[in-house]
Write an enzyme that holds these catalytic residues in place. Structure first.
Site, mmCIF file in Angstrom:
data_model
loop_
_atom_site.group_PDB
_atom_site.id
_atom_site.type_symbol
_atom_site.label_atom_id
_atom_site.label_comp_id
_atom_site.label_asym_id
_atom_site.label_seq_id
_atom_site.Cartn_x
_atom_site.Cartn_y
_atom_site.Cartn_z
ATOM 1 N N GLY A 103 65.671 -22.512 57.455
ATOM 2 C CA GLY A 103 64.947 -21.706 56.968
ATOM 3 C C GLY A 103 65.858 -20.675 56.367
ATOM 4 O O GLY A 103 65.588 -19.361 55.720
ATOM 5 N N GLY A 109 60.736 -29.964 57.489
ATOM 6 C CA GLY A 109 59.994 -28.980 57.333
ATOM 7 C C GLY A 109 59.408 -28.637 56.089
ATOM 8 O O GLY A 109 58.189 -29.534 54.993
ATOM 9 N N GLY A 110 60.257 -27.461 55.253
ATOM 10 C CA GLY A 110 58.840 -27.203 54.349
ATOM 11 C C GLY A 110 59.483 -28.199 53.014
ATOM 12 O O GLY A 110 58.385 -28.445 52.366
ATOM 13 N N HIS A 134 59.935 -27.632 69.560
ATOM 14 C CA HIS A 134 60.444 -26.456 68.726
ATOM 15 C C HIS A 134 61.334 -25.625 68.872
ATOM 16 O O HIS A 134 60.920 -25.346 69.025
ATOM 17 C CB HIS A 134 59.616 -27.446 67.405
ATOM 18 C CG HIS A 134 59.668 -26.584 65.730
ATOM 19 N ND1 HIS A 134 60.029 -25.844 66.002
ATOM 20 C CD2 HIS A 134 59.877 -27.649 65.003
ATOM 21 C CE1 HIS A 134 60.111 -25.395 64.496
ATOM 22 N NE2 HIS A 134 60.644 -27.353 64.249
ATOM 23 N N SER A 171 66.924 -28.591 57.596
ATOM 24 C CA SER A 171 67.230 -27.935 55.879
ATOM 25 C C SER A 171 67.919 -29.519 55.163
ATOM 26 O O SER A 171 68.248 -29.063 54.371
ATOM 27 C CB SER A 171 67.789 -27.020 55.897
ATOM 28 O OG SER A 171 67.312 -26.091 56.357
ATOM 29 N N GLU A 208 68.163 -29.679 66.454
ATOM 30 C CA GLU A 208 67.633 -28.628 64.885
ATOM 31 C C GLU A 208 68.993 -27.364 64.821
ATOM 32 O O GLU A 208 68.652 -26.593 66.806
ATOM 33 C CB GLU A 208 66.421 -27.906 65.865
ATOM 34 C CG GLU A 208 64.599 -29.218 65.461
ATOM 35 C CD GLU A 208 63.964 -27.952 65.879
ATOM 36 O OE1 GLU A 208 63.477 -27.893 64.955
ATOM 37 O OE2 GLU A 208 63.708 -27.431 66.632
ATOM 38 N N ASN A 244 57.125 -32.315 59.241
ATOM 39 C CA ASN A 244 56.153 -31.111 59.997
ATOM 40 C C ASN A 244 55.515 -29.686 59.365
ATOM 41 O O ASN A 244 56.699 -29.620 58.989
ATOM 42 C CB ASN A 244 57.837 -30.712 61.192
ATOM 43 C CG ASN A 244 56.553 -29.092 61.907
ATOM 44 O OD1 ASN A 244 55.771 -28.969 61.717
ATOM 45 N ND2 ASN A 244 57.936 -28.056 62.470
ATOM 46 N N TRP A 245 54.742 -29.563 59.262
ATOM 47 C CA TRP A 245 53.764 -29.092 57.949
ATOM 48 C C TRP A 245 53.965 -27.479 58.671
ATOM 49 O O TRP A 245 53.063 -26.661 57.722
ATOM 50 C CB TRP A 245 52.188 -29.622 57.588
ATOM 51 C CG TRP A 245 52.349 -31.350 57.316
ATOM 52 C CD1 TRP A 245 53.583 -31.653 56.475
ATOM 53 C CD2 TRP A 245 51.350 -31.047 56.969
ATOM 54 N NE1 TRP A 245 52.759 -33.195 55.991
ATOM 55 C CE2 TRP A 245 51.350 -32.714 56.166
ATOM 56 C CE3 TRP A 245 50.318 -31.191 56.055
ATOM 57 C CZ2 TRP A 245 50.828 -33.550 55.191
ATOM 58 C CZ3 TRP A 245 48.952 -31.700 55.592
ATOM 59 C CH2 TRP A 245 49.574 -33.344 55.089
ATOM 60 N N LYS A 246 54.040 -27.192 59.719
ATOM 61 C CA LYS A 246 54.229 -26.109 60.756
ATOM 62 C C LYS A 246 52.674 -25.870 60.134
ATOM 63 O O LYS A 246 51.691 -26.079 60.396
ATOM 64 C CB LYS A 246 54.718 -25.002 60.095
ATOM 65 C CG LYS A 246 56.889 -25.833 59.972
ATOM 66 C CD LYS A 246 57.388 -24.889 59.980
ATOM 67 C CE LYS A 246 58.855 -25.448 60.331
ATOM 68 N NZ LYS A 246 60.272 -24.665 60.032
ATOM 69 N N GLU A 295 60.604 -22.911 66.711
ATOM 70 C CA GLU A 295 60.144 -22.038 66.301
ATOM 71 C C GLU A 295 58.881 -21.184 67.625
ATOM 72 O O GLU A 295 58.352 -20.866 68.778
ATOM 73 C CB GLU A 295 58.936 -22.617 65.590
ATOM 74 C CG GLU A 295 59.588 -21.604 64.278
ATOM 75 C CD GLU A 295 59.657 -22.840 62.827
ATOM 76 O OE1 GLU A 295 57.878 -23.106 63.334
ATOM 77 O OE2 GLU A 295 60.733 -22.535 61.567
#
Length: 252
Positions: free
Chosen positions: A174, A235-236, A96, A214, A168, A9-11, A98
């Site tokens: 994060g 994610g990151g 998601h 993570s 999640e 997921n590049w967000k 977010e």
């Protein structure tokens, strides 16, 4: 056999040049390395058609980060399931954390989105998970149970087998906190048991459940080795080929 999946997921990251470069790098990696899982990405919506052009042979699945609960109409800024189907997108993330936190998305919204996605032949990645407060209060099992039931239990057995679930733990995204593989396995097994209670064990055993808390190159192998964890929603670490490829290799 359940599908093994690593999804990135590049967000809201990458300009168009950097996004194109990463897609080309990822395609080259995939074509030159044997992988034991499916590889999917969810780039910003602006780049979906570019992704489909680069991955023209469907070597890598292309997902939107969200889609509308409405079929069409005056919903500025939204993307419909029809639009995604028309570019041969693989599917969409739905619910998601977010989207829930910043846009007030509820399990009922997710239910409508999941149904629409399935109706258009898209694969929904339905996200659920508890907050830190809910985890500390010992409510995590009940929270995830309710999320799963409200969002998915209007589906038929054949439909739910086409859904990918991404658990999640919101408190581990994060924050520097990481759920242990045992904590992650507990929730994944719990989700599968909830599905089994409604649809039967045979159906539950076909549903892929990803971990979205993570995952990193140094813990991917241990996390993916858990019996009810079928991959990761990354994610990151999905924004750098070096990290993302090492996570993919967690299945080797």
């Amino acid at each position: 056999m359940r599908r093994k999946i690593v999804a990135g997921n590049w967000k809201m990251n990458k300009n168009v040049i950097d996004a194109q470069q990463l897609m080309i790098q990822l395609l080259s990696y995939k074509n030159n390395n044997a992988t034991n899982c499916e590889v999917w990405i969810a780039p910003p919506s602006l780049y979906l058609m570019m992704a489909k052009d680069i991955f023209e042979k469907d070597e890598i699945g292309v997902f939107s980060q969200d889609m509308s609960e409405h079929e069409s109409g005056a919903y500025t800024g939204e993307i419909s399931a029809d639009m995604l189907e028309s570019i041969d997108a693989t599917g969409s993330l739905i619910g998601h954390s977010e989207r829930r936190q910043y846009h007030g998305e509820t399990d009922s919204h997710c239910n409508r989105k999941v149904k629409l996605a399935l109706d258009k032949g898209l694969t929904p990645i339905y996200c659920n998970g508890e907050t830190l407060e809910q985890r500390k209060a010992g409510q995590h099992l009940e929270v995830v149970k309710k999320q799963t039931e409200v969002a998915l239990f209007t589906l038929s057995a054949d439909e739910i087998k086409k859904v990918v679930i991404a658990y999640e733990p919101v408190w581990a995204i994060g924050t520097g906190e990481t759920a242990t593989p045992e904590q992650a396995q507990e929730i994944h097994a719990h989700i599968r048991s909830i599905i089994a209670a409604k649809y039967g064990q045979e159906v539950a055993d076909e549903v892929s459940i990803l971990y979205g808390g993570s995952v990193k190159p140094d813990n991917a192998k241990e996390i993916f080795s858990q019996p009810d964890i079928d991959g990761g929603l990354i994610g990151g670490a999905a924004l750098k080929l070096e990290d993302f490829s090492k996570i993919i290799e967690g299945f080797n």
